[in-house]
Scaffold this motif. Structure first.
Motif, PDB file in Angstrom:
ATOM      1  N   MET A   1       0.854  -1.162   0.000  1.00 19.50           N
ATOM      2  CA  MET A   1       0.000   0.000   0.000  1.00 19.50           C
ATOM      3  C   MET A   1       0.901   1.226   0.000  1.00 19.50           C
ATOM      4  O   MET A   1       2.016   1.184   0.505  1.00 19.50           O
ATOM      5  CB  MET A   1      -0.900  -0.010   1.233  1.00 19.50           C
ATOM      6  CG  MET A   1      -1.700   1.241   1.375  1.00 19.50           C
ATOM      7  SD  MET A   1      -2.672   1.320   2.881  1.00 19.50           S
ATOM      8  CE  MET A   1      -3.528  -0.201   2.850  1.00 19.50           C
ATOM      9  N   ALA A  36      -8.013   3.919  -2.884  1.00 19.40           N
ATOM     10  CA  ALA A  36      -8.963   3.594  -1.822  1.00 19.40           C
ATOM     11  C   ALA A  36      -9.576   4.850  -1.219  1.00 19.40           C
ATOM     12  O   ALA A  36     -10.760   4.869  -0.891  1.00 19.40           O
ATOM     13  CB  ALA A  36      -8.281   2.768  -0.733  1.00 19.40           C
ATOM     14  N   LEU A  49      -4.634   7.305  -0.908  1.00 15.29           N
ATOM     15  CA  LEU A  49      -4.283   6.014  -0.341  1.00 15.29           C
ATOM     16  C   LEU A  49      -4.454   4.991  -1.467  1.00 15.29           C
ATOM     17  O   LEU A  49      -5.538   4.845  -2.021  1.00 15.29           O
ATOM     18  CB  LEU A  49      -5.192   5.671   0.835  1.00 15.29           C
ATOM     19  CG  LEU A  49      -4.916   4.367   1.554  1.00 15.29           C
ATOM     20  CD1 LEU A  49      -3.526   4.379   2.194  1.00 15.29           C
ATOM     21  CD2 LEU A  49      -5.969   4.118   2.619  1.00 15.29           C
ATOM     22  N   HIS A  51      -3.795   1.067  -3.136  1.00 19.46           N
ATOM     23  CA  HIS A  51      -3.566  -0.347  -2.842  1.00 19.46           C
ATOM     24  C   HIS A  51      -3.767  -1.146  -4.121  1.00 19.46           C
ATOM     25  O   HIS A  51      -4.232  -0.630  -5.136  1.00 19.46           O
ATOM     26  CB  HIS A  51      -4.485  -0.843  -1.718  1.00 19.46           C
ATOM     27  CG  HIS A  51      -5.925  -0.941  -2.093  1.00 19.46           C
ATOM     28  ND1 HIS A  51      -6.629  -2.103  -2.007  1.00 19.46           N
ATOM     29  CD2 HIS A  51      -6.793  -0.025  -2.593  1.00 19.46           C
ATOM     30  CE1 HIS A  51      -7.867  -1.905  -2.401  1.00 19.46           C
ATOM     31  NE2 HIS A  51      -7.998  -0.653  -2.773  1.00 19.46           N
ATOM     32  N   ASN A  52      -3.355  -2.419  -4.103  1.00 22.82           N
ATOM     33  CA  ASN A  52      -3.493  -3.309  -5.260  1.00 22.82           C
ATOM     34  C   ASN A  52      -2.711  -2.823  -6.477  1.00 22.82           C
ATOM     35  O   ASN A  52      -3.161  -2.972  -7.616  1.00 22.82           O
ATOM     36  CB  ASN A  52      -4.960  -3.509  -5.654  1.00 22.82           C
ATOM     37  CG  ASN A  52      -5.740  -4.275  -4.631  1.00 22.82           C
ATOM     38  OD1 ASN A  52      -5.186  -5.065  -3.881  1.00 22.82           O
ATOM     39  ND2 ASN A  52      -7.034  -4.041  -4.581  1.00 22.82           N
ATOM     40  N   PRO A  82       0.333  -1.827   6.409  1.00 21.53           N
ATOM     41  CA  PRO A  82      -0.518  -1.975   7.589  1.00 21.53           C
ATOM     42  C   PRO A  82      -0.534  -3.424   8.064  1.00 21.53           C
ATOM     43  O   PRO A  82      -0.512  -4.352   7.256  1.00 21.53           O
ATOM     44  CB  PRO A  82      -1.894  -1.535   7.095  1.00 21.53           C
ATOM     45  CG  PRO A  82      -1.869  -1.785   5.636  1.00 21.53           C
ATOM     46  CD  PRO A  82      -0.445  -1.616   5.197  1.00 21.53           C
ATOM     47  N   PHE A  89     -11.395  -2.303   7.579  1.00 19.94           N
ATOM     48  CA  PHE A  89     -10.285  -2.072   6.680  1.00 19.94           C
ATOM     49  C   PHE A  89      -9.451  -3.319   6.444  1.00 19.94           C
ATOM     50  O   PHE A  89      -8.328  -3.246   5.961  1.00 19.94           O
ATOM     51  CB  PHE A  89      -9.387  -0.944   7.219  1.00 19.94           C
ATOM     52  CG  PHE A  89     -10.131   0.344   7.386  1.00 19.94           C
ATOM     53  CD1 PHE A  89     -10.468   1.110   6.281  1.00 19.94           C
ATOM     54  CD2 PHE A  89     -10.505   0.782   8.637  1.00 19.94           C
ATOM     55  CE1 PHE A  89     -11.163   2.299   6.421  1.00 19.94           C
ATOM     56  CE2 PHE A  89     -11.196   1.965   8.794  1.00 19.94           C
ATOM     57  CZ  PHE A  89     -11.530   2.726   7.703  1.00 19.94           C
ATOM     58  N   SER A  90     -10.005  -4.478   6.744  1.00 23.18           N
ATOM     59  CA  SER A  90      -9.245  -5.730   6.632  1.00 23.18           C
ATOM     60  C   SER A  90      -8.729  -5.975   5.220  1.00 23.18           C
ATOM     61  O   SER A  90      -7.677  -6.579   5.041  1.00 23.18           O
ATOM     62  CB  SER A  90     -10.071  -6.914   7.111  1.00 23.18           C
ATOM     63  OG  SER A  90     -11.215  -7.064   6.298  1.00 23.18           O
ATOM     64  N   PHE A  91      -9.438  -5.463   4.208  1.00 23.82           N
ATOM     65  CA  PHE A  91      -8.992  -5.654   2.829  1.00 23.82           C
ATOM     66  C   PHE A  91      -7.692  -4.902   2.536  1.00 23.82           C
ATOM     67  O   PHE A  91      -7.017  -5.175   1.562  1.00 23.82           O
ATOM     68  CB  PHE A  91     -10.086  -5.214   1.843  1.00 23.82           C
ATOM     69  CG  PHE A  91     -10.324  -3.732   1.802  1.00 23.82           C
ATOM     70  CD1 PHE A  91      -9.783  -2.960   0.786  1.00 23.82           C
ATOM     71  CD2 PHE A  91     -11.093  -3.108   2.785  1.00 23.82           C
ATOM     72  CE1 PHE A  91      -9.998  -1.595   0.744  1.00 23.82           C
ATOM     73  CE2 PHE A  91     -11.328  -1.740   2.747  1.00 23.82           C
ATOM     74  CZ  PHE A  91     -10.772  -0.984   1.729  1.00 23.82           C
ATOM     75  N   LEU A  92      -7.309  -3.964   3.412  1.00 18.53           N
ATOM     76  CA  LEU A  92      -6.069  -3.210   3.232  1.00 18.53           C
ATOM     77  C   LEU A  92      -4.901  -3.773   4.027  1.00 18.53           C
ATOM     78  O   LEU A  92      -3.757  -3.375   3.818  1.00 18.53           O
ATOM     79  CB  LEU A  92      -6.274  -1.741   3.669  1.00 18.53           C
ATOM     80  CG  LEU A  92      -7.293  -0.932   2.871  1.00 18.53           C
ATOM     81  CD1 LEU A  92      -7.515   0.417   3.531  1.00 18.53           C
ATOM     82  CD2 LEU A  92      -6.841  -0.764   1.438  1.00 18.53           C
ATOM     83  N   ILE A  93      -5.182  -4.701   4.943  1.00 18.35           N
ATOM     84  CA  ILE A  93      -4.143  -5.198   5.845  1.00 18.35           C
ATOM     85  C   ILE A  93      -3.377  -6.338   5.193  1.00 18.35           C
ATOM     86  O   ILE A  93      -3.976  -7.261   4.639  1.00 18.35           O
ATOM     87  CB  ILE A  93      -4.755  -5.616   7.186  1.00 18.35           C
ATOM     88  CG1 ILE A  93      -5.361  -4.388   7.867  1.00 18.35           C
ATOM     89  CG2 ILE A  93      -3.716  -6.260   8.103  1.00 18.35           C
ATOM     90  CD1 ILE A  93      -6.144  -4.663   9.121  1.00 18.35           C
ATOM     91  N   ASP A  94      -2.061  -6.252   5.277  1.00 17.72           N
ATOM     92  CA  ASP A  94      -1.178  -7.255   4.698  1.00 17.72           C
ATOM     93  C   ASP A  94      -1.467  -8.612   5.328  1.00 17.72           C
ATOM     94  O   ASP A  94      -1.370  -8.774   6.539  1.00 17.72           O
ATOM     95  CB  ASP A  94       0.288  -6.849   4.929  1.00 17.72           C
ATOM     96  CG  ASP A  94       1.261  -7.826   4.319  1.00 17.72           C
ATOM     97  OD1 ASP A  94       0.896  -8.525   3.367  1.00 17.72           O
ATOM     98  OD2 ASP A  94       2.411  -7.871   4.801  1.00 17.72           O
TER      99      ASP A  94
END
Length: 96
Positions: A1, A36, A49, A51-52, A82, A89-94
């Motif tokens: 991210m 995001a 922010l 991600h992906n 993260p 926000f679990s979809f952003l956590i490694d």
């Protein structure tokens, strides 16, 4: 991210001229599922922010921002990994 800071540059006064194209660039990043969150940094510029997306792909995408191309803003990329957070926000956590 990544956190991308878009800090106003020498051509800040020309932001209005490129605003529509910049907004379209932001919307494309949201539609592509890589921006995001996007918002203002009062008196500084803006922030995204991301991600992906790999850093190389992000750097290329940033070059395509009309604000960057026209030197309205100068980008700064900060990598952020993260590892804890609210479940929303679990979809952003490694997960690795």
């Amino acid at each position: 991210m990544f956190i991308v800071m878009l800090k106003f540059s020498e051509n800040k006064a020309q932001a209005g001229q490129f605003m529509d194209a910049h907004k379209a660039w932001i919307e494309q990043g949201i539609q592509d599922g890589v921006f995001a969150l996007v918002g203002s940094l009062p008196d500084v510029g803006g922030g995204i922010l991301v991600h992906n997306l790999s850093r190389d792909a992000l750097e290329q995408r940033i070059k395509d921002d009309p604000f960057v191309a026209e030197n309205v803003v100068t980008p700064e990329i900060i990598e952020f990994i993260p590892n804890k957070g609210d479940e929303r926000f679990s979809f952003l956590i490694d997960q690795g």
